[in-house]
Design a protein around this motif. Structure first.
Motif, short mmCIF file in Angstrom:
data_model
loop_
_atom_site.label_atom_id
_atom_site.label_comp_id
_atom_site.label_asym_id
_atom_site.label_seq_id
_atom_site.Cartn_x
_atom_site.Cartn_y
_atom_site.Cartn_z
N LYS A 88 8.65 -9.89 13.85
CA LYS A 88 7.42 -9.12 14.05
C LYS A 88 7.02 -8.39 12.77
N ALA A 89 7.86 -8.49 11.74
CA ALA A 89 7.57 -7.84 10.46
C ALA A 89 8.21 -8.63 9.33
N VAL A 90 7.68 -8.44 8.13
CA VAL A 90 8.24 -9.07 6.93
C VAL A 90 8.43 -8.00 5.85
N ILE A 91 9.40 -8.22 4.98
CA ILE A 91 9.64 -7.30 3.89
C ILE A 91 8.64 -7.60 2.77
N ILE A 92 7.92 -6.56 2.32
CA ILE A 92 6.99 -6.79 1.22
C ILE A 92 7.41 -6.09 -0.07
N LYS A 93 8.29 -5.08 0.04
CA LYS A 93 8.75 -4.35 -1.14
C LYS A 93 10.17 -3.87 -0.89
N LEU A 94 11.03 -4.01 -1.90
CA LEU A 94 12.39 -3.53 -1.76
C LEU A 94 12.54 -2.08 -2.21
N TYR A 95 11.75 -1.66 -3.22
CA TYR A 95 11.82 -0.27 -3.64
C TYR A 95 10.43 0.28 -3.78
N PRO A 96 10.04 1.23 -2.99
CA PRO A 96 10.70 1.73 -1.79
C PRO A 96 10.62 0.69 -0.68
N PHE A 97 11.66 0.63 0.14
CA PHE A 97 11.76 -0.42 1.15
C PHE A 97 10.58 -0.32 2.11
N THR A 98 9.76 -1.38 2.14
CA THR A 98 8.52 -1.38 2.92
C THR A 98 8.41 -2.69 3.68
N ILE A 99 8.00 -2.58 4.95
CA ILE A 99 7.77 -3.77 5.76
C ILE A 99 6.31 -3.82 6.18
N GLN A 100 5.84 -5.05 6.45
CA GLN A 100 4.48 -5.23 6.96
C GLN A 100 4.56 -5.88 8.31
N LEU A 101 3.83 -5.31 9.26
CA LEU A 101 3.85 -5.82 10.63
C LEU A 101 3.02 -7.09 10.73
N ASN A 102 3.41 -7.96 11.67
CA ASN A 102 2.69 -9.22 11.90
C ASN A 102 1.81 -9.17 13.14
N PHE A 103 1.68 -8.02 13.75
CA PHE A 103 0.89 -7.90 14.98
C PHE A 103 0.03 -6.65 14.92
N GLU A 104 -1.00 -6.62 15.79
CA GLU A 104 -1.93 -5.50 15.83
C GLU A 104 -1.28 -4.28 16.48
N VAL A 105 -1.52 -3.11 15.91
CA VAL A 105 -1.04 -1.85 16.49
C VAL A 105 -2.14 -0.82 16.38
N ASP A 106 -2.04 0.22 17.22
CA ASP A 106 -2.97 1.33 17.10
C ASP A 106 -2.61 2.13 15.85
N ASN A 107 -3.60 2.51 15.10
CA ASN A 107 -3.38 3.24 13.86
C ASN A 107 -3.28 4.73 14.16
N ILE A 108 -2.17 5.14 14.76
CA ILE A 108 -1.94 6.55 15.08
C ILE A 108 -1.06 7.14 13.99
N ILE A 109 -1.62 8.07 13.25
CA ILE A 109 -0.87 8.69 12.17
C ILE A 109 -0.88 10.20 12.35
N GLN A 110 0.13 10.84 11.77
CA GLN A 110 0.24 12.29 11.79
C GLN A 110 -0.13 12.83 10.41
N ASN A 111 -0.33 14.13 10.35
CA ASN A 111 -0.60 14.76 9.06
C ASN A 111 0.70 14.85 8.26
#
Length: 160
Positions: free
Chosen positions: A29-52
Motif C-alpha cells: 500500500k506504500a513505496v519507499i521514495i527516500k531513505l534519508y529522511p525515511f519517507t514513504i508514499q501511499l498508493n491509495f487515496e486518503v483524507d488529507n487530515i493534518i494537524q498543526n
C-alpha cells in the motif's frame, strides 16, 4: 522515531510510526521514495487530515537544534553540528586564485571591483544562514509545517 508520509498526489501528510509504515510496505500500500529522511508514499487515496506542526529552531554558534511538535507529541528533534572551517576554505581559495593570476603573462589592471553587493554578509554568517534555511526546507519537504519559530540568543561574553 517517525516515518514521513507523502500522499499519492505528492502532498505531505502526518508522520506515522515505523510499525504502521512496515505494515503498509508489506501490504504493497506504500513505496519507499527516500531513505534519508525515511519517507514513504501511499498508493491509495486518503483524507488529507493534518494537524498543526510547529518547528522550533535554536540557533547557536556551533550547533543548531531543531524540533517539530504537535499539540500532543514531539515528531522529530535533532542537532546539526556546524564545522568552523569557513576561514580555512577562504584561505585555500585565495591561494588557488593567486596561483592562477601568477601564471598569466599580462593581466589587465583591476582596481574598481571592490564594491560589495547589496545584502552582502560575511562568508561565515552566510554559511550559517544557509544552513538554517536548508534545515527548514528539508523539514518542510516531508512534513506539513504550519509555523516556524527561530530562537535567537544574544550573549555578551564580557558580562559573563
Amino acid at each position: 522515531m517517525k516515518v514521513f508520509v507523502i500522499s499519492i498526489h505528492g502532498e505531505r501528510l502526518m508522520p506515522c510510526s515505523p510499525c504502521k509504515a512496515k505494515k503498509l510496505l508489506k501490504a504493497d500500500k506504500a513505496v519507499i521514495i527516500k531513505l534519508y529522511p525515511f519517507t514513504i508514499q501511499l498508493n491509495f487515496e486518503v483524507d488529507n487530515i493534518i494537524q498543526n506542526i510547529t518547528c522550533g529552531i535554536d540557533s547557536g554558534f556551533g550547533n543548531i537544534g531543531f524540533s517539530c511538535i504537535t499539540e500532543k507529541e514531539e515528531l522529530v528533534s535533532g542537532t546539526v553540528i556546524l564545522d568552523g572551517k569557513t576561514s580555512e576554505r577562504l584561505t585555500e581559495r585565495a591561494m588557488y586564485r593567486r596561483n592562477r593570476r601568477n601564471r598569466l603573462r599580462y593581466r589587465k589592471p583591476r582596481f574598481l571591483n571592490r564594491a560589495r553587493p547589496k545584502g552582502w554578509l560575511p562568508p561565515s554568517v552566510q554559511r550559517r544562514y544557509d544552513t538554517h534555511l536548508k534545515i527548514i526546507n528539508l523539514l518542510k519537504s516531508v512534513m506539513p509545517i504550519t509555523k516556524v519559530i527561530i530562537e535567537v540568543g544574544n550573549f555578551d561574553i564580557q558580562k559573563l
